[in-house]
Design an enzyme around this catalytic site. Structure first.
Site, PDB file in Angstrom:
ATOM      1  N   LYS A  18       0.848  -1.217   0.000  1.00 20.73           N
ATOM      2  CA  LYS A  18       0.000   0.000   0.000  1.00 20.73           C
ATOM      3  C   LYS A  18       0.867   1.243   0.000  1.00 20.73           C
ATOM      4  CE  LYS A  18       1.038   1.283   4.310  1.00 20.73           C
ATOM      5  NZ  LYS A  18       1.783   2.503   4.606  1.00 20.73           N
ATOM      6  N   VAL A 105      11.244  -4.381   1.653  1.00 21.60           N
ATOM      7  CA  VAL A 105      11.296  -4.641   3.101  1.00 21.60           C
ATOM      8  C   VAL A 105      11.639  -3.328   3.821  1.00 21.60           C
ATOM      9  CG1 VAL A 105      12.530  -5.910   4.911  1.00 21.60           C
ATOM     10  CG2 VAL A 105      12.045  -7.013   2.714  1.00 21.60           C
ATOM     11  N   GLY A 107      10.151  -0.539   3.994  1.00 20.91           N
ATOM     12  CA  GLY A 107      10.076   0.588   3.063  1.00 20.91           C
ATOM     13  C   GLY A 107       8.896   1.511   3.252  1.00 20.91           C
ATOM     14  N   MET A 109       5.706   0.410   2.849  1.00 19.36           N
ATOM     15  CA  MET A 109       4.602  -0.055   1.997  1.00 19.36           C
ATOM     16  C   MET A 109       3.859  -1.243   2.602  1.00 19.36           C
ATOM     17  SD  MET A 109       5.975   0.390  -1.869  1.00 19.36           S
ATOM     18  CE  MET A 109       4.356   0.012  -2.539  1.00 19.36           C
ATOM     19  N   GLY A 112       5.322  -6.456   5.385  1.00 20.19           N
ATOM     20  CA  GLY A 112       5.136  -7.420   6.488  1.00 20.19           C
ATOM     21  C   GLY A 112       3.662  -7.569   6.831  1.00 20.19           C
ATOM     22  N   SER A 113       2.947  -6.456   6.812  1.00 25.97           N
ATOM     23  CA  SER A 113       1.509  -6.506   7.097  1.00 25.97           C
ATOM     24  C   SER A 113       0.779  -7.280   6.003  1.00 25.97           C
ATOM     25  CB  SER A 113       0.937  -5.096   7.194  1.00 25.97           C
ATOM     26  OG  SER A 113       1.590  -4.377   8.213  1.00 25.97           O
ATOM     27  N   ALA A 114       1.243  -7.145   4.753  1.00 27.60           N
ATOM     28  CA  ALA A 114       0.645  -7.912   3.647  1.00 27.60           C
ATOM     29  C   ALA A 114       0.895  -9.408   3.873  1.00 27.60           C
ATOM     30  CB  ALA A 114       1.234  -7.466   2.310  1.00 27.60           C
ATOM     31  N   ASP A 146      -1.855  -1.740   9.939  1.00 23.21           N
ATOM     32  CA  ASP A 146      -2.159  -1.764   8.499  1.00 23.21           C
ATOM     33  C   ASP A 146      -2.805  -3.078   8.046  1.00 23.21           C
ATOM     34  OD1 ASP A 146      -0.721   0.626   8.387  1.00 23.21           O
ATOM     35  OD2 ASP A 146       1.128  -0.373   7.763  1.00 23.21           O
TER      36      ASP A 146
HETATM   37  O1  C5P Z   1       0.740  -1.244  14.200  1.00 24.38           O
HETATM   38  P1  C5P Z   1       2.135  -1.446  13.742  1.00 24.38           P
HETATM   39  O2  C5P Z   1       2.745  -2.707  14.275  1.00 24.38           O
HETATM   40  O3  C5P Z   1       2.328  -1.301  12.276  1.00 24.38           O
HETATM   41  O4  C5P Z   1       2.947  -0.259  14.393  1.00 24.38           O
HETATM   42  C1  C5P Z   1       4.329  -0.286  14.554  1.00 24.38           C
HETATM   43  C2  C5P Z   1       4.725   0.885  15.426  1.00 24.38           C
HETATM   44  O5  C5P Z   1       4.512   2.111  14.734  1.00 24.38           O
HETATM   45  C3  C5P Z   1       3.919   1.041  16.712  1.00 24.38           C
HETATM   46  O6  C5P Z   1       4.470   0.250  17.734  1.00 24.38           O
HETATM   47  C4  C5P Z   1       4.054   2.518  16.997  1.00 24.38           C
HETATM   48  O7  C5P Z   1       5.312   2.809  17.563  1.00 24.38           O
HETATM   49  C5  C5P Z   1       4.045   3.112  15.603  1.00 24.38           C
HETATM   50  N1  C5P Z   1       2.684   3.523  15.211  1.00 24.38           N
HETATM   51  C6  C5P Z   1       2.143   4.668  15.794  1.00 24.38           C
HETATM   52  N2  C5P Z   1       0.870   5.053  15.457  1.00 24.38           N
HETATM   53  C7  C5P Z   1       0.160   4.358  14.550  1.00 24.38           C
HETATM   54  C8  C5P Z   1       0.694   3.205  13.938  1.00 24.38           C
HETATM   55  C9  C5P Z   1       1.967   2.822  14.296  1.00 24.38           C
HETATM   56  O8  C5P Z   1       2.783   5.328  16.620  1.00 24.38           O
HETATM   57  N3  C5P Z   1      -1.059   4.776  14.245  1.00 24.38           N
END
Ligand code: C5P
Length: 305
Positions: A18, A105, A107, A109, A112-114, A146
């Site tokens: 994304k 990786v 990046g 986008m 990892g979430s995908a 994501d």
């Molecule tokens: O949710 P995800 O694992 O992708 O988030 C990774 C890190 O990015 C979170 O631990 C946080 O530090 C930061 N983050 C944030 N606010 C968000 C999404 C992610 O601060 N809305």
């Protein structure tokens, strides 16, 4: 889908990467996440996952990842996705997850979430778990902000920490994706942004503008351009200075707009149409950078046979 070494009965699924057409970052919340107002758009760049039963949880990688970039043990987000389904339905069988990687990786986008989104679908099928889309979406949110969007795909305005989704319509858009040799840690990007913005008003607008939604609806890249905005840009540039020159390069080669994807350092150049995107990619490569032409929106995670 045939993966070398995969037994009969292995299940494959894919999920897109994304970009964020708008990424407004609000205040840091008590739970450690930031309140967001963002527009996710899935792009035609795919992570393909194949899962099969194994004695213990293991991961293998093919495609565009360099050895050592992605963990091959239980800490891999794809294995965590499988375990999350196991926890929900009371199964602890081991799985092998093979990842064919096409999204850069580290990046910005959501590669990892995908992987997590595709693994949720594949494991649901492999184990005949019968979890509904809603149940999978709930598990997805527990794996990362994501992941719910990558199950849905398309285009969505997202609220909260990115997990509250409002799908919107968009006709196709054409982009050049320019990856970086550097990686960026998302939490590090957010941490630096907090430091950079200390003392400033970081409240979010209520919503995106109707003129933005209208530009998406008509797939009008020129009308879209003034709306594109990514609040993470200063942090991405501070952490990976090359980002600034990549953005300049985008404008120099004739893109309508150049923006950081998510927390970066991958950048996306907006083109007028597909031919323009190919021309931009050629000029970008002539200047020694990798460039991939992609269109958007793309569909969400789905099983592949
Ligand atoms: O949710 P995800 O694992 O992708 O988030 C990774 C890190 O990015 C979170 O631990 C946080 O530090 C930061 N983050 C944030 N606010 C968000 C999404 C992610 O601060 N809305």
């Amino acid at each position: 889908m045939r993966v070398l070494g995969a037994p009969q009965g292995a299940i494959s699924a894919r999920a897109p990467g994304k970009i964020n057409l708008i990424l407004r970052v609000g205040p840091l919340r008590e739970d450690g996440f930031h309140e967001l107002l963002t527009c996710f758009q899935a792009v035609e760049m795919w992570e393909t996952i194949t899962v099969w039963p194994a004695a213990t949880d293991t991961v293998s990688i093919a495609g565009d990842a360099v050895a050592g970039e992605v963990p091959l043990d239980a800490s891999n987000i794809a294995v965590r996705a499988a375990r999350a389904i196991g926890d929900k339905i009371g199964r602890d069988d081991g799985v092998h997850v093979h990842i064919d990687k096409k999204v850069p990786v580290g990046g910005g986008m959501a590669g990892g979430s995908a992987d997590a989104a595709a693994t949720l679908l594949a494991i649901n099928e492999l184990w005949g778990a019968g979890l509904t889309r809603e149940e999978l979406s709930e598990i997805a949110a527990s794996l990362g902000s994501d992941v719910p969007f990558l199950l849905e795909g398309g285009t969505a305005i997202a609220y909260g920490r990115g997990e509250i989704l409002e799908p919107v319509r968009s006709l196709p858009l054409h982009w050049v994706i320019v990856p970086s040799a550097s990686h960026l840690s998302t939490p590090e990007g957010y941490r630096l942004l907090d430091i950079q913005r200390e003392g400033f008003d970081v409240s979010l607008p209520e919503d995106v503008l109707a003129t933005f939604l209208n530009a998406l609806y008509h797939g009008d890249p020129v009308a879209l351009t003034p709306h594109l905005r990514n609040d993470m840009t200063p942090a991405a540039i501070a952490l990976v200075p090359e980002v600034a020159s990549t953005l300049e390069l985008g404008i120099h080669v004739g893109a309508l707009a150049a923006m950081v994807s998510g927390s970066g350092p991958t950048c996306a150049f907006l083109a007028q149409d597909r031919d323009h995107a190919h021309a931009l990619a050629t000029r970008t490569r002539e200047r020694g950078r990798h460039a991939r032409v992609v269109s958007s929106p793309a569909r969400g995670a789905h099983l592949v046979s």
